[in-house]
Design an enzyme around this catalytic site. Structure first.
Site, PDB file in Angstrom:
ATOM      1  N   LEU A   6       0.837  -1.201   0.000  1.00  0.00           N
ATOM      2  CA  LEU A   6       0.000   0.000   0.000  1.00  0.00           C
ATOM      3  C   LEU A   6       0.873   1.252   0.000  1.00  0.00           C
ATOM      4  O   LEU A   6       0.536   2.249  -0.654  1.00  0.00           O
ATOM      5  CB  LEU A   6      -0.930   0.005   1.217  1.00  0.00           C
ATOM      6  CG  LEU A   6      -1.839   1.229   1.342  1.00  0.00           C
ATOM      7  CD1 LEU A   6      -2.787   1.329   0.148  1.00  0.00           C
ATOM      8  CD2 LEU A   6      -2.632   1.193   2.640  1.00  0.00           C
ATOM      9  N   TYR A   7       1.982   1.197   0.729  1.00  0.00           N
ATOM     10  CA  TYR A   7       2.899   2.340   0.727  1.00  0.00           C
ATOM     11  C   TYR A   7       3.332   2.668  -0.699  1.00  0.00           C
ATOM     12  O   TYR A   7       3.292   3.828  -1.139  1.00  0.00           O
ATOM     13  CB  TYR A   7       4.127   2.026   1.589  1.00  0.00           C
ATOM     14  CG  TYR A   7       5.256   3.016   1.441  1.00  0.00           C
ATOM     15  CD1 TYR A   7       5.136   4.311   1.938  1.00  0.00           C
ATOM     16  CD2 TYR A   7       6.440   2.662   0.788  1.00  0.00           C
ATOM     17  CE1 TYR A   7       6.165   5.232   1.788  1.00  0.00           C
ATOM     18  CE2 TYR A   7       7.466   3.575   0.647  1.00  0.00           C
ATOM     19  CZ  TYR A   7       7.326   4.854   1.146  1.00  0.00           C
ATOM     20  OH  TYR A   7       8.342   5.754   0.998  1.00  0.00           O
ATOM     21  N   ALA A   8       3.737   1.639  -1.437  1.00  0.00           N
ATOM     22  CA  ALA A   8       4.154   1.838  -2.824  1.00  0.00           C
ATOM     23  C   ALA A   8       3.011   2.385  -3.669  1.00  0.00           C
ATOM     24  O   ALA A   8       3.204   3.265  -4.515  1.00  0.00           O
ATOM     25  CB  ALA A   8       4.657   0.516  -3.408  1.00  0.00           C
TER      26      ALA A   8
END
Length: 456
Positions: free
Chosen positions: A258-260
């Site tokens: 999700l960060y990416a």
């Protein structure tokens, strides 16, 4: 008894029953009214009690977002308080202006978001030392030890860099800053970091990395003049890409975390604001930054802590039993890249929220170009700390991490001369020296290893 007498008695009985029934109805009505009043008063009392409890303990969102929301509420209250008092507002504005004013001719005036963070603090100091105006902005969230962020803040204060304590989603506060200072540049480094934490608190990534970015761009597009913006994307956007080394031309539509995904979304949002509003935007894809004053959630940092405390460390291997490798990039090299991007950023072309012409839009890799296996990282730390690590080899879980990163930085070299110069052994030696000094630790084998370290 005559019929007439019987009828009379019956009539009296019926009337008596009707009267008694009437009395019972009146009595029931009085009791009901009284009960209703008691119930109403009790309900009102309970409601007041609940309201008081609600006021003191209110968390408007789910547990995963409560801390962030409470933090924003507190910051908004503080910023409102700053503006409400004329004397305190005047003193606050004076500090903002002084910090933002360049001390060299044609110097930049830079708003650095995430200034109390790892990369933000280093960049702020580098800019200030060369005479640029630097105003910091940070919300000091508790993703990791806030005392480390406060210590970085103290370093910046010694360089006369003021950090405004606030949240990216506090629009009035950001607009106030842009009203006070005509920033030439924004170095946007504030973000919710970490790949694995996204599985625990996904909303914090949406709030900071997407909503916060949009709010900053909304304020910047309306500013006069519009600033040029350099911001931190991430090497994580390459996700499941298997081409090596990673190039800016490679696909980035397969994020592994999700960060990416939020960083990739940031790149698309940047494209939109560049296209519609003429904002000059440069995204920097950082590759595993390390060094003094680093982040405690990074492997090199918590490996060091675990080794010194005699605790075991998990070393990942890929599903096909290969070593995990990273393109570890020393902080000084990253700072040079950030400053180079700022110096070559062209002016935005919009005015008053309207685009006047084509504006610059760029994306660059900032890495070391030399992937190193994590096992080698641990070996270097063992030598520097004079202690063997208790290693636990495990298969890499499916938590968003990728097995390998390798940066192609030829584009950054071509456009602003980016050329990393610090190898991992040298960089880790500097980190360990800082770590043991900051935490007051005397590593075993320091004397024995000093000569070997110097020749690394």
């Amino acid at each position: 008894m005559p019929p007439s007498a019987t009828a009379a008695d019956t009539s009296k009985t019926v009337k008596l029953e009707r009267y008694n029934s009437y009395l019972r109805k009146i009595h029931s009505t009085k009791v009901l009214n009284a009960s209703s009043k008691v119930l109403f008063r009790a309900t009102l009392l309970v409601a007041l009690v609940l309201l008081l409890l609600f006021a003191f303990n209110y968390h408007p969102l789910s547990d995963s977002r409560a801390a962030a929301s409470h933090h924003l509420h507190r910051r908004s209250f503080l910023s409102t308080g700053i503006f409400s008092s004329s004397s305190s507002s005047s003193a606050w504005e004076k500090r903002v202006r002084q910090s933002s004013t360049a001390k060299r001719q044609h110097g930049l005036s830079v708003l650095v978001t995430g200034a109390a963070g790892f990369v933000g603090s280093h960049c702020s100091i580098a800019l200030r030392k060369r005479g640029d105006g630097v105003l910091g902005f940070d919300n000091f969230n508790d993703y990791y030890d806030t005392s480390l962020k406060r210590a970085r803040q103290n370093l910046l204060e010694k360089q006369q860099v003021f950090i405004v304590e606030g949240d990216l989603n506090d629009g009035p506060l950001l607009r106030k800053l842009f009203d006070i200072v005509p920033f030439t540049h924004v170095l946007h480094l504030a973000a919710q970091a970490g790949v694995r934490y996204a599985m625990k608190n996904p909303q914090s990534y949406i709030s900071s990395n997407i909503a916060g970015l949009v709010n900053l761009l909304e304020v910047a597009k309306a500013a006069n003049p519009q600033p040029a913006i350099v911001w931190a994307s991430s090497s994580s956007v390459y996700g499941l890409n298997t081409e090596n080394p990673f190039s800016e031309e490679h696909r980035t539509d397969q994020p592994a975390s999700l960060y990416a995904a939020t960083k990739k979304a940031g790149e698309e949002i940047a494209h939109t604001y560049n296209h519609i509003y003429g904002l000059s935007l440069t995204g920097l894809r950082f590759f595993t930054v390390y060094g003094p004053w680093g982040r405690p959630d990074m492997a090199y940092f918590f490996f060091t802590k675990a080794i010194l405390h005699g605790k075991s460390i998990d070393i990942y291997r890929t599903q096909d039993n290969q070593e995990v490798a990273r393109d570890f990039t020393y902080i000084d090299d990253i700072v040079k890249g950030c400053v180079g991007a700022l110096d070559t950023a062209e002016k935005s072309t919009g005015s008053g929220g309207k685009k006047r012409g084509p504006a610059q839009l760029r994306v660059y890799n900032l890495g070391n170009t030399s992937p190193v296996p994590v096992g080698r990282l641990v070996s270097i730390l063992e030598g520097l700390l004079g202690t063997k690590a208790k290693k636990h080899l495990i298969k890499m879980p499916r938590n968003g991490d990728v097995p390998f990163t390798h940066a192609n930085v030829s584009l950054a070299y071509r456009d602003f001369g980016y050329k990393p110069t610090t190898d991992l052994a040298t960089g880790l030696r500097k980190f360990v020296k800082w770590y043991v000094g900051y935490y007051g630790i005397q590593p075993r084998g320091k004397k024995e290893n000093s000569h070997a370290d110097d020749s690394a």
